[in-house]
Structure formats: C-alpha cells, structure tokens
Scaffold this motif. Structure first.
Motif, short mmCIF file in Angstrom:
data_model
loop_
_atom_site.label_atom_id
_atom_site.label_comp_id
_atom_site.label_asym_id
_atom_site.label_seq_id
_atom_site.Cartn_x
_atom_site.Cartn_y
_atom_site.Cartn_z
N GLY A 195 0.96 -1.20 0.01
CA GLY A 195 -0.19 -0.25 0.22
C GLY A 195 0.97 1.11 0.05
N THR A 196 1.67 1.01 0.59
CA THR A 196 3.24 2.55 1.09
C THR A 196 3.81 2.59 -0.98
N LEU A 197 4.01 1.60 -1.29
CA LEU A 197 5.31 2.10 -2.12
C LEU A 197 3.86 2.22 -3.56
N SER A 198 2.66 1.52 -3.41
CA SER A 198 1.59 2.58 -4.56
C SER A 198 1.04 3.70 -4.46
N ALA A 199 0.94 3.98 -3.45
CA ALA A 199 0.51 5.69 -2.77
C ALA A 199 1.75 6.29 -3.52
N ALA A 200 2.88 5.65 -3.18
CA ALA A 200 4.64 6.37 -3.71
C ALA A 200 4.76 6.47 -5.25
N GLY A 201 3.45 5.77 -5.88
CA GLY A 201 3.66 5.89 -7.53
C GLY A 201 4.84 4.07 -8.32
N LEU A 202 4.91 3.36 -6.91
CA LEU A 202 5.29 1.96 -7.02
C LEU A 202 4.60 0.75 -7.02
N PRO A 203 3.31 0.70 -7.88
CA PRO A 203 2.64 -0.58 -7.31
C PRO A 203 2.90 -2.23 -8.02
N VAL A 204 4.34 -2.55 -6.96
CA VAL A 204 4.87 -3.76 -7.50
C VAL A 204 4.60 -4.95 -6.30
N THR A 205 4.54 -6.12 -6.87
CA THR A 205 4.62 -6.99 -5.72
C THR A 205 5.32 -7.47 -4.61
N VAL A 206 4.49 -7.45 -3.65
CA VAL A 206 5.65 -7.42 -2.47
C VAL A 206 5.61 -8.73 -1.07
N ARG A 207 6.79 -9.60 -1.28
CA ARG A 207 7.35 -10.69 -1.01
C ARG A 207 7.10 -9.88 0.79
N VAL A 208 7.10 -11.35 2.22
CA VAL A 208 7.95 -10.87 3.41
C VAL A 208 8.15 -12.16 3.50
N ARG A 209 10.11 -12.00 3.42
CA ARG A 209 10.63 -13.26 4.85
C ARG A 209 11.18 -12.88 5.76
#
Length: 241
Positions: A195-209
C-alpha cells in the motif's frame, strides 16, 4: 598553604558529591519500597484500589496475530508433614499476542527484482508476547481439602497463576501456532508495504520473508542486487525519475 587549601576544597567537594549520591539512592529506594510494598489507604485508614505507578512507553512492534482460549491450571498444598492436603483447579480465559519488531529494519532488508517487479522484504521473526490470563473472569474455581488455611490458599493461588502462564506460553510457542502467526504477519506486512509503495507510484508485488526462514526455490532465481534506494529512484516501469 595554597595546596592545602585546594586539597581541602577537593575533599569538601567529594564529600558533598558523595552525600548527594547517598540522598538520591535513598530517595530512589524509598520510592521503590513505597510503590511495591506500601499499601495505599484513604483518610479512614482503609486500603483503596488505585494505580500506584504508571509509565507510557513508545513502541514500534506490530501485532500480527493473537491466540486466545481457555486454560486449566492446578496447584496442591501439603501441610503438617503431609497430613493436611489441599488442591485447587482453575479455568480462565487467556490471550497471547504475536509481534514483529520493525525497529531493526533498514534499506538493506529491502531487495528489488526488476524483472518480476517484486520487492522482497526480510523482517525480524515473530516474537511471542507475554501471556495474559484473565483471572477476573474464571469459569471454574474449585478448592478441595479438609482444612485450607490462609497461607495454603495464597500459595496455591500463586502456583495456579504461574502454572497457567507457563502452560499458555508453551501453547503459544508450538510450531503450528508460530507458523500461523508468521503467515498472518506476512499477509499484514505485505499489505502494509504494498500500500505504501502503491501510494508512491510503485505498484509492485511485495513478498515478506522472516529472518531465519529458508528461501523458497524461486527466490534463487531473483536478481536481488537492487537496494531500496535504487527502487525509489525509478518509476513503476523501471525508468529513472
């Protein structure tokens, strides 16, 4: 004479400093004793319910999961060389929270795969919080014994509380519960970062490890050479801003 005067001044200063240290230590000790051991009373000398001390702490822990249910705890007491026995059984609701501490995160924990437009974030592992056994809402409270004195009752109450806390803590740390807490945390953090990246104009997939988790097979196929600073320096299509 001047040297003796300076020596005398130094000794006086040292004595004053030592006296201040003693006074401060005494005040701290008195405050601690008053807080922990002195019973607060009203004008009539009756004990009253009140908050004795409190402190508000800042925190960057993110609660990612909660385990709740009912715990049963037991305790036993033996007096008079085993002739006077007593036991107690209590059932009470409990809750345990699972947290992820986000304070240690730095840009080096974020790696970007430009080809798959995927951001990999490695976060600290889930931490199990302190068990909270709600003894104010017990559903079962049974005490048995021919004669249960005040000391025996107090001793069993303490043991019941300790046992309940230990049992709940062990339950919370079972591998299946840790795994579920990780998955809940993974989903929550992926939504947060995406959500943070999308708001910054970076709609990427996020994966957490989580730290210490083994990498999945497809992780080795990623180009993980790009840092967070490099990611934020490009747009969603990989073009420089």
């Amino acid at each position: 004479m001047a040297g003796d005067r300076l020596t005398g001044i130094g000794r006086s200063a040292l004595a004053i400093a030592l006296a201040v240290v003693i006074v401060v230590a005494a005040l701290i000790g008195y405050r601690r004793y008053t807080q922990d051991y002195t019973v607060a009373t009203d004008d009539n000398g009756l004990a009253v319910a009140r908050v004795v001390a409190g402190r508000l702490y800042g925190s960057s822990d993110l609660r990612v999961s909660r385990l709740s249910g009912t715990v049963q705890a037991t305790a036993a007491s033996s007096r008079w060389w085993g002739w006077l026995k007593a036991s107690r059984v209590v059932k009470a609701p409990y809750e345990v929270d699972y947290f992820v501490d986000l304070r240690p995160l730095d840009p080096g924990d974020f790696r970007y795969d430009a080809k798959g437009r995927t951001l990999l974030v490695e976060v600290p592992d889930v931490v199990v919080g302190r068990p909270n056994v709600d003894e104010a809402h017990v559903t079962v409270d049974q005490t048995s014994g021919l004669f249960v004195g005040r000391d025996a009752m107090a001793q069993m109450q303490k043991r019941v509380s300790e046992t309940a806390t230990q049992v709940v803590a062990a339950k919370a740390r079972e591998p299946q519960n840790i795994a579920r807490a990780r998955e809940n945390g993974r989903a929550a953090l992926e939504r947060l970062f995406a959500g943070t990246l999308s708001a910054a104009g970076l709609p990427v997939t996020v994966r957490v490890r989580f730290a210490g988790e083994p990498r999945r097979g497809d992780d080795t196929q990623w180009d993980l050479t790009r840092s967070l600073q490099e990611v934020l320096g490009t747009d969603a299509m990989g073009n420089a801003r």
